[in-house]
Design a protein around this motif. Structure first.
Motif, PDB file in Angstrom:
ATOM      1  N   LEU A 198       7.487 -15.923  28.321  1.00 47.28           N
ATOM      2  CA  LEU A 198       6.709 -16.019  27.091  1.00 47.28           C
ATOM      3  C   LEU A 198       7.551 -16.396  25.881  1.00 47.28           C
ATOM      4  O   LEU A 198       7.015 -16.795  24.846  1.00 47.28           O
ATOM      5  CB  LEU A 198       6.012 -14.681  26.819  1.00 47.28           C
ATOM      6  CG  LEU A 198       4.955 -14.260  27.845  1.00 47.28           C
ATOM      7  CD1 LEU A 198       4.489 -12.837  27.562  1.00 47.28           C
ATOM      8  CD2 LEU A 198       3.784 -15.226  27.837  1.00 47.28           C
ATOM      9  N   LEU A 199       8.872 -16.253  25.999  1.00 48.50           N
ATOM     10  CA  LEU A 199       9.768 -16.527  24.883  1.00 48.50           C
ATOM     11  C   LEU A 199      11.054 -17.137  25.430  1.00 48.50           C
ATOM     12  O   LEU A 199      11.642 -16.615  26.377  1.00 48.50           O
ATOM     13  CB  LEU A 199      10.079 -15.240  24.121  1.00 48.50           C
ATOM     14  CG  LEU A 199      10.951 -15.343  22.873  1.00 48.50           C
ATOM     15  CD1 LEU A 199      10.259 -16.186  21.806  1.00 48.50           C
ATOM     16  CD2 LEU A 199      11.270 -13.952  22.327  1.00 48.50           C
ATOM     17  N   VAL A 200      11.463 -18.260  24.837  1.00 51.80           N
ATOM     18  CA  VAL A 200      12.653 -18.986  25.296  1.00 51.80           C
ATOM     19  C   VAL A 200      13.694 -19.005  24.186  1.00 51.80           C
ATOM     20  O   VAL A 200      13.352 -19.172  23.007  1.00 51.80           O
ATOM     21  CB  VAL A 200      12.290 -20.429  25.718  1.00 51.80           C
ATOM     22  CG1 VAL A 200      13.546 -21.258  25.968  1.00 51.80           C
ATOM     23  CG2 VAL A 200      11.415 -20.414  26.963  1.00 51.80           C
ATOM     24  N   ARG A 201      14.939 -18.812  24.573  1.00 49.76           N
ATOM     25  CA  ARG A 201      16.057 -18.902  23.626  1.00 49.76           C
ATOM     26  C   ARG A 201      16.822 -20.192  23.892  1.00 49.76           C
ATOM     27  O   ARG A 201      17.284 -20.435  25.006  1.00 49.76           O
ATOM     28  CB  ARG A 201      17.002 -17.702  23.807  1.00 49.76           C
ATOM     29  CG  ARG A 201      18.199 -17.720  22.872  1.00 49.76           C
ATOM     30  CD  ARG A 201      19.142 -16.560  23.129  1.00 49.76           C
ATOM     31  NE  ARG A 201      19.846 -16.672  24.394  1.00 49.76           N
ATOM     32  CZ  ARG A 201      19.581 -15.970  25.484  1.00 49.76           C
ATOM     33  NH1 ARG A 201      18.595 -15.097  25.480  1.00 49.76           N
ATOM     34  NH2 ARG A 201      20.278 -16.113  26.593  1.00 49.76           N
ATOM     35  N   HIS A 202      16.954 -21.045  22.870  1.00 46.09           N
ATOM     36  CA  HIS A 202      17.691 -22.297  22.985  1.00 46.09           C
ATOM     37  C   HIS A 202      19.098 -22.086  22.419  1.00 46.09           C
ATOM     38  O   HIS A 202      19.287 -21.990  21.210  1.00 46.09           O
ATOM     39  CB  HIS A 202      16.968 -23.412  22.226  1.00 46.09           C
ATOM     40  CG  HIS A 202      15.597 -23.711  22.766  1.00 46.09           C
ATOM     41  ND1 HIS A 202      15.399 -24.448  23.908  1.00 46.09           N
ATOM     42  CD2 HIS A 202      14.363 -23.346  22.320  1.00 46.09           C
ATOM     43  CE1 HIS A 202      14.087 -24.551  24.145  1.00 46.09           C
ATOM     44  NE2 HIS A 202      13.448 -23.889  23.198  1.00 46.09           N
ATOM     45  N   ARG A 203      20.067 -22.009  23.304  1.00 42.99           N
ATOM     46  CA  ARG A 203      21.433 -21.710  22.880  1.00 42.99           C
ATOM     47  C   ARG A 203      22.005 -22.808  21.981  1.00 42.99           C
ATOM     48  O   ARG A 203      22.775 -22.532  21.060  1.00 42.99           O
ATOM     49  CB  ARG A 203      22.339 -21.542  24.106  1.00 42.99           C
ATOM     50  CG  ARG A 203      21.985 -20.352  24.985  1.00 42.99           C
ATOM     51  CD  ARG A 203      22.978 -20.236  26.135  1.00 42.99           C
ATOM     52  NE  ARG A 203      22.568 -19.233  27.105  1.00 42.99           N
ATOM     53  CZ  ARG A 203      22.859 -17.940  27.017  1.00 42.99           C
ATOM     54  NH1 ARG A 203      23.566 -17.505  25.978  1.00 42.99           N
ATOM     55  NH2 ARG A 203      22.459 -17.088  27.937  1.00 42.99           N
ATOM     56  N   ASP A 204      21.631 -24.054  22.238  1.00 45.71           N
ATOM     57  CA  ASP A 204      22.241 -25.152  21.493  1.00 45.71           C
ATOM     58  C   ASP A 204      21.829 -25.149  20.023  1.00 45.71           C
ATOM     59  O   ASP A 204      22.605 -25.551  19.142  1.00 45.71           O
ATOM     60  CB  ASP A 204      21.896 -26.499  22.141  1.00 45.71           C
ATOM     61  CG  ASP A 204      20.404 -26.697  22.322  1.00 45.71           C
ATOM     62  OD1 ASP A 204      19.650 -25.706  22.259  1.00 45.71           O
ATOM     63  OD2 ASP A 204      19.992 -27.857  22.550  1.00 45.71           O
ATOM     64  N   THR A 205      20.618 -24.703  19.732  1.00 42.99           N
ATOM     65  CA  THR A 205      20.135 -24.704  18.348  1.00 42.99           C
ATOM     66  C   THR A 205      20.059 -23.296  17.744  1.00 42.99           C
ATOM     67  O   THR A 205      19.913 -23.166  16.531  1.00 42.99           O
ATOM     68  CB  THR A 205      18.739 -25.339  18.263  1.00 42.99           C
ATOM     69  OG1 THR A 205      17.815 -24.545  19.019  1.00 42.99           O
ATOM     70  CG2 THR A 205      18.762 -26.764  18.801  1.00 42.99           C
ATOM     71  N   GLY A 206      20.140 -22.283  18.592  1.00 40.38           N
ATOM     72  CA  GLY A 206      19.982 -20.921  18.109  1.00 40.38           C
ATOM     73  C   GLY A 206      18.545 -20.536  17.819  1.00 40.38           C
ATOM     74  O   GLY A 206      18.278 -19.467  17.289  1.00 40.38           O
ATOM     75  N   ARG A 207      17.600 -21.407  18.190  1.00 40.14           N
ATOM     76  CA  ARG A 207      16.198 -21.144  17.910  1.00 40.14           C
ATOM     77  C   ARG A 207      15.537 -20.444  19.095  1.00 40.14           C
ATOM     78  O   ARG A 207      15.966 -20.572  20.241  1.00 40.14           O
ATOM     79  CB  ARG A 207      15.448 -22.442  17.592  1.00 40.14           C
ATOM     80  CG  ARG A 207      15.962 -23.166  16.361  1.00 40.14           C
ATOM     81  CD  ARG A 207      15.033 -24.300  15.963  1.00 40.14           C
ATOM     82  NE  ARG A 207      13.789 -23.812  15.380  1.00 40.14           N
ATOM     83  CZ  ARG A 207      13.642 -23.481  14.100  1.00 40.14           C
ATOM     84  NH1 ARG A 207      14.663 -23.588  13.248  1.00 40.14           N
ATOM     85  NH2 ARG A 207      12.486 -23.068  13.644  1.00 40.14           N
ATOM     86  N   PHE A 208      14.473 -19.749  18.778  1.00 37.87           N
ATOM     87  CA  PHE A 208      13.627 -19.112  19.782  1.00 37.87           C
ATOM     88  C   PHE A 208      12.271 -19.807  19.741  1.00 37.87           C
ATOM     89  O   PHE A 208      11.840 -20.292  18.689  1.00 37.87           O
ATOM     90  CB  PHE A 208      13.457 -17.623  19.495  1.00 37.87           C
ATOM     91  CG  PHE A 208      14.734 -16.841  19.597  1.00 37.87           C
ATOM     92  CD1 PHE A 208      15.061 -16.157  20.761  1.00 37.87           C
ATOM     93  CD2 PHE A 208      15.620 -16.783  18.522  1.00 37.87           C
ATOM     94  CE1 PHE A 208      16.233 -15.423  20.852  1.00 37.87           C
ATOM     95  CE2 PHE A 208      16.794 -16.053  18.602  1.00 37.87           C
ATOM     96  CZ  PHE A 208      17.109 -15.375  19.772  1.00 37.87           C
TER      97      PHE A 208
END
Length: 300
Positions: free
Chosen positions: A188-198
Motif C-alpha cells: 500500500l506504500l512504496v519508498r523510493h530510495r533514489d528520490t526519498g519520496r514515499f
C-alpha cells in the motif's frame, strides 16, 4: 477531517514498527498463557525480546484487533479477541495474506491513531517524510484534545512509514530480515530510495473479497444501515476506498465480485435511481475471515 476533537494515542508502540515473527509469539502467548498477554519482564524473557519490545508487542496485538483490554485500560493484561481466536485456529503462524489484510482494516480504523489519520485524512499520494510530519502535526494542532511535542509527532510518522513502506518491486527484499514489518507486503506504500519520496499505491495483488466485505460490514455498523451507496465505499471515512487505496472502479469491481461470491449469504447490489448500493448481512466482521478459509478450502 471533521471538527470534533479526538484524543490521540502517542508512543504506545515504543517506536518499534511491527516486526516479522512478533505476532506469532504474541498470539501464542495470548492464547495459551493463563493470564493472557502481560507485557512484563517474565513475558519478555520467555519470548526472547527486550522489555520495551514486549510493551510494543502488547500494543501491536491490541491495535491489530487480536487483544482486548478490560474496561478500556491501556496497561496490564490483555485477553484474546474473537478475531484472535479465529486466527489462532486458522492461521496461527500468519502465513496467509488475508490475515494481514484484516489486521490492516482494524489498524486503519483505530481512532486517534496515526494509522487512521494516514489512510483516511492524509490525501497526498506522493510525499516526502518531512511533508507527512508537517501534515500530521497540523492535524494534531487542529483536531487533537491532547497536544504533544514535535519529537513525538516525528516518531509516530517514522513508525508508520517503517511499518508500511516497502521498496519498489524491482528492489530485492531479504526474506531473512526479521526487522521487516509484515505489513509492507500489502503493497500500500512504496519508498523510493533514489528520490526519498514515499508513494501511496494501489495494491498489486487483489484485496481478498472477505477483507473488502469486513471493511464494508464495519462501515455499515458505523452508519447503522446494512445498505450503503457505493460512493460511500469509495470516499467515506474508514471506507474500503480509503483503507485500501482503491479508486471507484476498483471498489465497483470488488463489490461485484463480493455479490457474485456471497449472494447466497445476503450480499447484493441494487440500483436506486442513479445510485448503486450494496447490502451486506448483519454478521460479525470476523465471520468474513472464517468465510475466506472456507472458500479456499483451508478451514482447520
Amino acid at each position: 477531517m471533521n471538527s470534533v476533537k479526538t484524543r490521540y494515542e502517542f508512543g504506545r508502540h515504543e517506536t518499534f514498527a511491527l516486526r516479522e515473527g512478533w505476532l506469532d509469539k504474541g498470539l501464542a502467548r495470548l492464547m495459551t498463557h493463563p493470564e493472557g498477554f502481560r507485557p512484563d519482564l517474565a513475558t519478555a524473557d520467555d519470548l526472547g525480546i527486550g522489555s520495551r519490545m514486549a510493551k510494543s508487542l502488547a500494543y501491536w496485538l491490541e491495535a491489530a484487533g487480536l487483544a482486548v483490554k478490560e474496561d478500556g485500560r491501556t496497561k496490564g493484561t490483555s485477553s484474546a479477541s474473537r478475531f484472535a481466536k479465529a486466527v489462532y485456529r486458522l492461521d496461527p503462524h500468519f502465513e496467509y495474506p488475508v490475515t494481514l489484510w484484516f489486521m490492516h482494516v482494524l489498524l486503519g480504523r483505530r481512532p486517534g491513531s496515526v494509522w487512521n489519520w494516514f489512510f483516511n485524512d492524509f490525501r497526498s499520494h506522493s510525499f516526502l517524510r518531512e511533508g507527512c510530519i508537517e501534515e500530521f502535526a497540523r492535524a494534531i494542532r487542529e483536531h487533537a484534545v491532547n497536544q504533544t511535542t514535535p519529537g513525538v509527532i516525528q516518531r509516530e510518522v517514522g513508525c508508520l512509514l517503517n511499518t508500511y513502506a516497502a521498496p519498489p518491486p524491482s528492489e530485492p527484499v531479504d526474506p531473512e530480515d526479521l526487522t521487516v514489518s509484515p505489513m509492507r507486503f500489502l503493497g500500500l506504500l512504496v519508498r523510493h530510495r533514489d528520490t526519498g519520496r514515499f508513494e501511496k499505491v494501489r495494491p498489486l495483488d487483489a484485496v481478498p473479497i472477505e477483507a473488502f466485505l469486513a471493511a464494508v460490514t464495519l462501515l455499515a455498523g458505523d452508519r447503522g444501515s446494512i445498505t450503503l451507496p457505493l460512493t460511500d465505499l469509495v470516499a467515506a471515512h474508514n471506507s474500503p476506498g480509503r483503507l485500501f487505496n482503491m479508486d471507484g472502479d476498483m471498489v465497483s469491481d470488488a463489490a461485484q465480485a463480493a455479490a457474485e461470491t456471497y449472494g447466497e449469504k445476503g450480499v447484493r447490489l441494487s440500483l436506486q435511481g442513479a445510485t448503486r448500493n450494496i447490502t451486506v448481512p448483519n454478521v460479525p466482521f470476523e465471520s468474513w475471515y472464517e468465510s475466506h478459509f472456507a472458500r479456499i478450502g483451508a478451514r482447520r
